[in-house]
Design an enzyme around this catalytic site. Sequence first.
Site, PDB file in Angstrom:
ATOM      1  N   GLY A   1      29.896  30.495  22.093  1.00 27.51           N
ATOM      2  CA  GLY A   1      30.485  29.136  21.200  1.00 27.51           C
ATOM      3  C   GLY A   1      28.933  28.762  20.483  1.00 27.51           C
ATOM      4  O   GLY A   1      27.969  29.256  20.314  1.00 27.51           O
ATOM      5  N   GLU A   2      29.157  27.886  20.085  1.00 29.35           N
ATOM      6  CA  GLU A   2      28.071  27.222  19.054  1.00 29.35           C
ATOM      7  C   GLU A   2      27.747  27.855  18.400  1.00 29.35           C
ATOM      8  O   GLU A   2      26.003  27.654  17.341  1.00 29.35           O
ATOM      9  CB  GLU A   2      26.916  26.635  20.301  1.00 29.35           C
ATOM     10  CG  GLU A   2      28.043  26.159  20.980  1.00 29.35           C
ATOM     11  CD  GLU A   2      26.205  25.269  22.212  1.00 29.35           C
ATOM     12  OE1 GLU A   2      25.510  26.221  22.371  1.00 29.35           O
ATOM     13  OE2 GLU A   2      26.823  24.929  23.122  1.00 29.35           O
ATOM     14  N   ALA A   3      27.865  28.745  17.647  1.00 24.75           N
ATOM     15  CA  ALA A   3      27.232  29.350  16.551  1.00 24.75           C
ATOM     16  C   ALA A   3      26.425  30.995  17.638  1.00 24.75           C
ATOM     17  O   ALA A   3      25.844  31.165  16.893  1.00 24.75           O
ATOM     18  CB  ALA A   3      27.104  29.241  15.870  1.00 24.75           C
TER      19      ALA A   3
ATOM     20  N   GLU B   1      30.929  26.565  16.568  1.00 21.67           N
ATOM     21  CA  GLU B   1      32.359  25.488  16.662  1.00 21.67           C
ATOM     22  C   GLU B   1      31.686  24.938  18.131  1.00 21.67           C
ATOM     23  O   GLU B   1      31.313  26.030  19.254  1.00 21.67           O
ATOM     24  CB  GLU B   1      33.573  26.192  16.768  1.00 21.67           C
ATOM     25  CG  GLU B   1      34.296  27.276  17.256  1.00 21.67           C
ATOM     26  CD  GLU B   1      33.463  27.636  18.524  1.00 21.67           C
ATOM     27  OE1 GLU B   1      33.667  26.608  19.360  1.00 21.67           O
ATOM     28  OE2 GLU B   1      33.459  28.381  18.838  1.00 21.67           O
TER      29      GLU B   1
ATOM     30  N   ILE C   1      22.297  26.438  21.146  1.00 24.80           N
ATOM     31  CA  ILE C   1      21.852  27.365  19.528  1.00 24.80           C
ATOM     32  C   ILE C   1      20.949  26.941  18.211  1.00 24.80           C
ATOM     33  O   ILE C   1      20.448  27.086  17.753  1.00 24.80           O
ATOM     34  CB  ILE C   1      23.348  26.712  18.569  1.00 24.80           C
ATOM     35  CG1 ILE C   1      23.689  27.005  16.615  1.00 24.80           C
ATOM     36  CG2 ILE C   1      22.724  25.402  18.628  1.00 24.80           C
ATOM     37  CD1 ILE C   1      23.472  29.022  17.372  1.00 24.80           C
TER      38      ILE C   1
END
Lengths: 337, 337
Positions: free
Chosen positions: A303-305, A161, A104
């Site tokens: 995830g992690e945006a 997240e 990210i």
Amino acid sequence: MTHFASFADLRAACHDLPAADAQAKAAAERRDARLTKPPRSLGRLEELVFWLAGWQVANPPRLERIDVVVFAGNHGVVAQGVSAFPAEVTAQMVANFAAGGAAINQLSAVAGAKLRVISLDLDAPTADFTAAPAMEERAFLAAVATGYDAIETADLLCLGEMGIGNTTAAAALAAALFGGGGVRWAGRGTGVDDRGLARKRAAVDAALARHAGVLDDPLRIAAALGGRELAALLGAALAARRRRIPVVIDGFVCTAALAPLAKLAPDGLAHAVAGHVSGEAGHRALLDELGLKPLIDLDMRLGEASGAAVAALVLRAALACHIGMATFAQAGVADKL
Amino acid sequence: MTHFASFADLRAACHDLPAADAQAKAAAERRDARLTKPPRSLGRLEELVFWLAGWQVANPPRLERIDVVVFAGNHGVVAQGVSAFPAEVTAQMVANFAAGGAAINQLSAVAGAKLRVISLDLDAPTADFTAAPAMEERAFLAAVATGYDAIETADLLCLGEMGIGNTTAAAALAAALFGGGGVRWAGRGTGVDDRGLARKRAAVDAALARHAGVLDDPLRIAAALGGRELAALLGAALAARRRRIPVVIDGFVCTAALAPLAKLAPDGLAHAVAGHVSGEAGHRALLDELGLKPLIDLDMRLGEASGAAVAALVLRAALACHIGMATFAQAGVADKL
């Protein structure tokens, strides 16, 4: 500091929502119709600009400041053997975010976005929700408020997240909100094997049985079956809505975290687009339940945006066309026959 | 100046193709396995980096220079009433490209790409292929050579086109190469109405009947049923392959233009990815015939390399992760349980 005093207090906030601005949206549509291209030939790029204009109450809309906000939490349900990675990895990845070494970080840079990472009590995991509510009312509301207060003024907000075990929480939440059990909603997350997947499914089913008494209330579901970072995501999306900041949702966990907003108000996620559909098993079904059509479908499941950040590139492309293109009149191009 | 002396000469060039470099690809795969993410969690972003590395014969691959090359041509078949716009719009849009007012100008800028537009005899449309071959051998080979010579050294090449009437040429080409008639392959292009669509379908069927004698030869099909900008696209993709420059294909017209390369050699498009699937009716079926899986699906149907340019953003995102992410060892993150 925002304070939600009770489930009822938060529920009231989730019902008191501003709408998009119809005039700004119509102004964007009028400009689009004059640009040197066949009508609707930029497809969803056009719709995205109208959506941005409506929520930003501005035409042209802007993407000068894009925030990527990632919430991190830990989960008692990890004790059930539901993840391929140990719980310590949550804090280790938060350190990796701070050092600039995660996906990210790179994706935020490419998207010209500002990344912020907010940890929620990583040293005190939520309770194992197969045995007790993940969070009591007060802890849940505090996590929601943390997310709510994290939102700063921006032109676009990408939410994401990090939390070892949180695809199990997301599966439990989706099951409680939309029906079906572990088989429908649990996937391989970070890569559990067949036995791990069986344990995830069993944990979801155990949670549904354990918390049968709260399944008629989206917020109580989010408290009993969710996690702190999921609660913070809900708070962040609510804050964005109340400030009319358009939101890009990331993957399965992020979508599940925001789903209660759509359950509480029919247009509760009207200010949000699905950045992508992830490779996690339940995500497409969850998007379908919410009527969300993803922008990107590249089998990502990090995830992690990360999916939201890639989608932000699409938004930049869309806006660049809207702002920079010549009109038929300006370019001396003949309109349709 | 490249000169293809005959169909046979060009056919030989289409068979003499270099492969991707297995060592560079394997090196990229080894680095990817050590990055701080679950295995394969970046999905197609990972595969794209391996593909870039193999064709660039370099790990890490680079995207310092991305070229967007758009070829423009005019089509005699426009006389059949197959387009919603008059033929003059091709030259008007080329002027719009030069002035910076088109979608592809904005999208190239967002992607950090260099745009070049190459017109092919806009004042002399190809013959109406419902009555005669669009191009004789010599004119076809000259257009192929123009495309071939247009390719400069670059890390990535995005290909696109502009030409009023060229979705009809692309539909005729797809029909001749893959079977089915106008109903299967003709779509609404820039937005023809039902009667225009019926005329497009009829034009495709008339062309198939008129040129039945060449349907066993992909290059003769491209000459008889294609167009100059489609021939140039074929030449450009061939030049890129021979220089091992990875290619991003745009929409329906661009895909149809390159399809003969896949018919002539089984791996003739191995150096190319499908940037997107467009809203044009036949594109998804054409990609399926070619075994190409699009990166983007946003209902765009503009041409101009617009879908390829948006896909270039995905490639930038993919490469940024590969280059910038920390390894598990560097970040002190625990690997799998």
